[in-house]
Motif scaffolding. Structure first.
Motif, PDB file in Angstrom:
ATOM      1  N   HIS A 179      58.695  95.054  41.212  1.00 21.45           N
ATOM      2  CA  HIS A 179      57.829  95.975  41.670  1.00 21.45           C
ATOM      3  C   HIS A 179      57.210  96.506  40.988  1.00 21.45           C
ATOM      4  CE1 HIS A 179      61.325  98.333  43.295  1.00 21.45           C
ATOM      5  NE2 HIS A 179      61.976  99.143  42.560  1.00 21.45           N
ATOM      6  N   SER A 180      56.371  95.666  39.898  1.00 17.65           N
ATOM      7  CA  SER A 180      54.973  95.884  38.958  1.00 17.65           C
ATOM      8  C   SER A 180      53.765  95.318  40.175  1.00 17.65           C
ATOM      9  CB  SER A 180      54.923  94.714  37.978  1.00 17.65           C
ATOM     10  OG  SER A 180      55.141  93.346  38.534  1.00 17.65           O
ATOM     11  N   SER A 181      53.950  94.881  41.252  1.00 17.85           N
ATOM     12  CA  SER A 181      53.320  94.366  41.878  1.00 17.85           C
ATOM     13  C   SER A 181      53.348  94.863  43.624  1.00 17.85           C
ATOM     14  CB  SER A 181      53.332  93.172  42.759  1.00 17.85           C
ATOM     15  OG  SER A 181      54.171  92.225  43.007  1.00 17.85           O
ATOM     16  N   SER A 210      56.597  86.317  35.840  1.00 18.30           N
ATOM     17  CA  SER A 210      55.762  85.692  35.430  1.00 18.30           C
ATOM     18  C   SER A 210      54.898  85.765  34.797  1.00 18.30           C
ATOM     19  CB  SER A 210      55.364  83.520  35.633  1.00 18.30           C
ATOM     20  OG  SER A 210      55.421  84.191  36.621  1.00 18.30           O
ATOM     21  N   GLY A 211      54.331  86.637  34.714  1.00 17.21           N
ATOM     22  CA  GLY A 211      52.516  86.920  34.315  1.00 17.21           C
ATOM     23  C   GLY A 211      51.404  86.811  34.897  1.00 17.21           C
ATOM     24  N   PRO A 212      50.360  86.826  34.419  1.00 23.08           N
ATOM     25  CA  PRO A 212      50.335  87.782  33.349  1.00 23.08           C
ATOM     26  C   PRO A 212      50.071  89.167  33.411  1.00 23.08           C
ATOM     27  CG  PRO A 212      48.242  86.792  34.161  1.00 23.08           C
ATOM     28  CD  PRO A 212      49.323  86.033  34.800  1.00 23.08           C
ATOM     29  N   PHE A 213      50.639  89.827  32.269  1.00 24.97           N
ATOM     30  CA  PHE A 213      50.759  91.153  31.900  1.00 24.97           C
ATOM     31  C   PHE A 213      49.481  91.694  30.799  1.00 24.97           C
ATOM     32  CE2 PHE A 213      54.875  89.919  33.744  1.00 24.97           C
ATOM     33  CZ  PHE A 213      54.665  90.638  34.955  1.00 24.97           C
ATOM     34  N   PRO A 214      48.141  91.345  30.831  1.00 24.63           N
ATOM     35  CA  PRO A 214      47.201  92.085  29.527  1.00 24.63           C
ATOM     36  C   PRO A 214      47.652  92.876  29.429  1.00 24.63           C
ATOM     37  CG  PRO A 214      46.419  91.649  32.189  1.00 24.63           C
ATOM     38  CD  PRO A 214      47.573  91.594  32.183  1.00 24.63           C
ATOM     39  N   TYR A 215      48.049  94.368  30.162  1.00 27.73           N
ATOM     40  CA  TYR A 215      48.034  95.298  29.598  1.00 27.73           C
ATOM     41  C   TYR A 215      49.425  95.842  28.713  1.00 27.73           C
ATOM     42  CZ  TYR A 215      50.728  94.966  33.703  1.00 27.73           C
ATOM     43  OH  TYR A 215      51.543  94.548  34.653  1.00 27.73           O
ATOM     44  N   ALA A 216      50.326  94.581  28.648  1.00 29.02           N
ATOM     45  CA  ALA A 216      51.681  95.120  28.499  1.00 29.02           C
ATOM     46  C   ALA A 216      51.722  94.664  26.988  1.00 29.02           C
ATOM     47  CB  ALA A 216      52.647  94.206  28.825  1.00 29.02           C
TER      48      ALA A 216
END
Length: 645
Positions: free
Chosen positions: A516-518, A595-601
């Protein structure tokens, strides 16, 4: 006090069982008033006759003439757990309701060829079944159960529909025994007779290689005219307590009844009482409102286009004293139609510190999946026994228009929810297209037009102000006036609050790490709604939807503040931004991080277990303690962090 059944003649009870999982039950707060109890027809840890021969008894054992004298006997709980060598042991995980296995029984010819059913019998008697207005069963079972009275089926759980034979497998399997509660009133009234009766039960393994089996039960009878609950199918169901006003001086309630019960009464009294000691003369009676509704009871009914008529009841108690314990019951004012008595404590006028539970996504389609939800709440309350309420940020059910799922999500933890308010947010599975959420919760109408009713609201508790949003409305595909009204309401509501902490509860988290992140709606919230949170100085946003765990850095202008000042506890001191927490599910459904990246996490992952968070609110600190738990394993700390200002 009522005499216990041991002083009476005997009624025969037989049970056949095949492996499921037992969930620790929650106890009501200790009563401070002396009480007479319902008659105990079958006690926990009683002695039972049993057969572990792997024999198909068919209809014979359900007959009143069946001879059980050749069966073995032992003290409940009865069952087994096979070890690595194939030995039958008593190492089945114990239940707080029934305890550890006392009698180990045989499991059959081999570890992968276990008996499909084990049989148990118990003889008691009942002089006059009509002397009781309610019969209540409590079962500890592993896996599936069919219960009979004088050859008539009276209860079935975790078993397929249709005819059940010895070889029929249970539909679900758990690693622990499951505690199941059942109102047997209507079924036993039709089946019981004065004198000796036969109650038989089949409880089936889900697999021939099932590792464990567990059996115990309790049967209580409530005397007619006692005014205690359990008036069969006409008693309130799916009772939910919420905030609709100041938690220091009010409580709101909602419940369901069959269509014939339209009266709505809430009785409330200061102090701690039980069903048997309810002080009718001293209680305040509050009239509520009712709404006749139609809804699908099950997925099969929905497929057939068949709706069932219900009545949704709502009542609100106001003018309560801060920091005071109250007892209450809901019904229509008629004996036999009251709920069980619940007890709660109002908020203090200015509590300096308190905790609440944060959970999300209990979401299930079967009864056993909501046993998992109950377990998560049970473990949460074991870690935070003084928690004041439970925040559930959406997807309470998988199908928001099916009443079977609403009955399970509110019914499995019914004891807990009689004393602990819910602060629910609507999720996409409740849906803006269905009205059931609004029928089940008594929540304020804030005028945004968001559906279902009651899905946008706020409340204060101590030094914190909580704002609940409905993320079913967004502008990812164009202008949406309901979304705009929510934002306008949020700005006005936050501006009107002088509380130190501002916390938002919503379903669709702007920052998460799974599929759901995208999604377009999530990206819209990330790029737009977070700006409103920045503007209003929101301290924390608690959500779900992505069935993984994510804790962000403090976020400002959609950028992570990666070097916050930390105190000696590792808590962030006056962070320049909002903290977003996406919890893993409180139920069985989980997603895999991308797989990311997720710079906010700051931290993220899929622990593969259910999750709850205890949030402690004080005048200068928010503390979050995140726990994972499973029915088959332990409960352990997964993350800890805080905010100081």
């Amino acid at each position: 006090m009522m005499n216990r059944i041991q002083a009476w003649p005997r009624i025969l009870l037989a049970a056949s069982l095949l492996g499921a999982a037992l969930l620790p039950g929650l106890q009501e707060p200790p009563a401070v008033h002396a009480a007479a109890s319902p008659a105990v027809l079958i006690a926990k840890a009683d002695r039972w006759s049993y057969s572990d021969e792997g024999k198909d008894y068919g209809a014979a054992m359900k007959s009143a003439s069946y001879d059980y004298s050749g069966w073995k006997s032992g003290q409940a709980p009865l069952g087994y757990k096979t070890d690595s060598s194939g030995n039958a042991t008593n190492n089945v995980a114990p239940s707080s309701e029934f305890g550890k296995v006392s009698t180990v029984i045989a499991y059959g010819p081999g570890t992968s060829q276990k008996n499909t059913a084990s049989y148990f019998s118990k003889s008691i008697a009942i002089a006059d079944p009509s002397a009781y207005e309610s019969f209540q069963g409590l079962f500890g079972v592993d896996d599936g159960l069919v219960l009979y009275a004088n050859g008539q089926e009276v209860y079935r759980a975790s078993m397929p529909s249709g005819t059940v034979s010895y070889s029929t497998l249970a539909t679900t399997s758990k690693d622990l025994p499951v505690v199941m509660q059942a109102d047997l009133t209507a079924a036993l009234r039709a089946a019981l007779k004065p004198g000796v009766n036969i109650i038989a039960a089949e409880v089936h393994n889900q697999s021939p290689s099932s590792s464990d089996l567990y059996w115990d039960m309790q049967l209580l009878a409530v005397p007619t005219g006692s005014g205690t609950p359990g008036g069969g199918a006409e008693a309130p169901a799916s009772l939910a307590m919420t905030f609709s006003g100041d938690p220091a001086s009010s409580r709101a309630f909602a419940w369901y009844t069959p269509s014939a019960v339209t009266g709505t009464r809430l009785e409330i009294v200061e102090g701690t009482y039980t069903d048997a000691t309810w002080p009718s003369a001293a209680a305040t009676s509050i009239a509520g409102t009712s709404q006749s509704i139609q809804a699908y009871a099950s997925s099969s009914d929905k497929s057939a286009g068949k709706k069932t008529s219900y009545v949704s009841h709502k009542a609100t108690a106001t003018g309560l004293k801060p920091g005071t314990t109250y007892s209450y019951r809901a019904g229509d004012g008629t004996s036999g139609r009251w709920s069980a008595v619940g007890t709660f404590r109002t908020a203090e006028s200015s509590p300096s510190s308190y905790s609440f539970l944060f959970t999300t996504d209990p979401q299930g389609t079967t009864e056993s999946e909501f046993v998992t939800w109950n377990h998560t709440l049970t473990e949460g309350m074991a870690k935070f026994p003084d928690a004041r309420f439970v925040a559930v940020t959406g997807d309470l059910v998988d199908n928001g228009d099916l009443e079977s799922q609403w009955g399970w999500v509110l019914g499995k933890p019914a004891e807990l929810l009689r004393r602990l308010p819910l602060a629910p947010a609507v999720g996409n599975h409740e849906s803006k297209s269905y009205s059931n959420f609004g029928w089940h919760f008594n929540l304020p109408d804030t005028g945004t037009g968001a559906q279902p009713a009651g899905s946008v609201y706020s409340f204060d508790y101590g030094p914190a102000h909580f704002m609940v949003l409905n993320t079913e409305f967004d502008e990812a595909s164009g202008s949406d006036p309901i979304y705009q009204k929510q934002v306008a309401w949020l700005r006005a509501d936050a501006a009107a609050s002088s509380k130190k902490w501002k916390i938002v509860l919503l379903h669709k988290s702007p920052y998460s790490v799974a599929n759901h992140s995208s999604s377009s709606d999530i990206l819209f919230f990330r790029n737009n709604l977070t700006k409103v949170f920045d503007e209003l100085g929101i301290d924390a946003v608690l959500g779900g939807h992505d069935h993984t765990y994510t804790r962000t850095y403090p976020m400002k202008a959609n950028s992570p503040q990666t070097n916050p000042t930390l105190d000696a506890n590792g808590d962030m001191v006056r962070p320049n931004g909002t903290l977003y927490v996406t919890s893993n599910a409180a139920g069985d459904k989980r997603y895999t991080p991308k797989s990311g990246p997720f710079p906010y996490a700051y931290k993220y992952g899929q622990p593969g277990k259910e999750m709850f968070t205890g949030v402690t609110v004080s005048t200068d600190r928010l503390t979050f303690q995140v726990y994972t738990t499973t029915e088959a394993g332990s409960t352990a700390l997964y993350d800890r962090f805080g905010i100081v200002k």
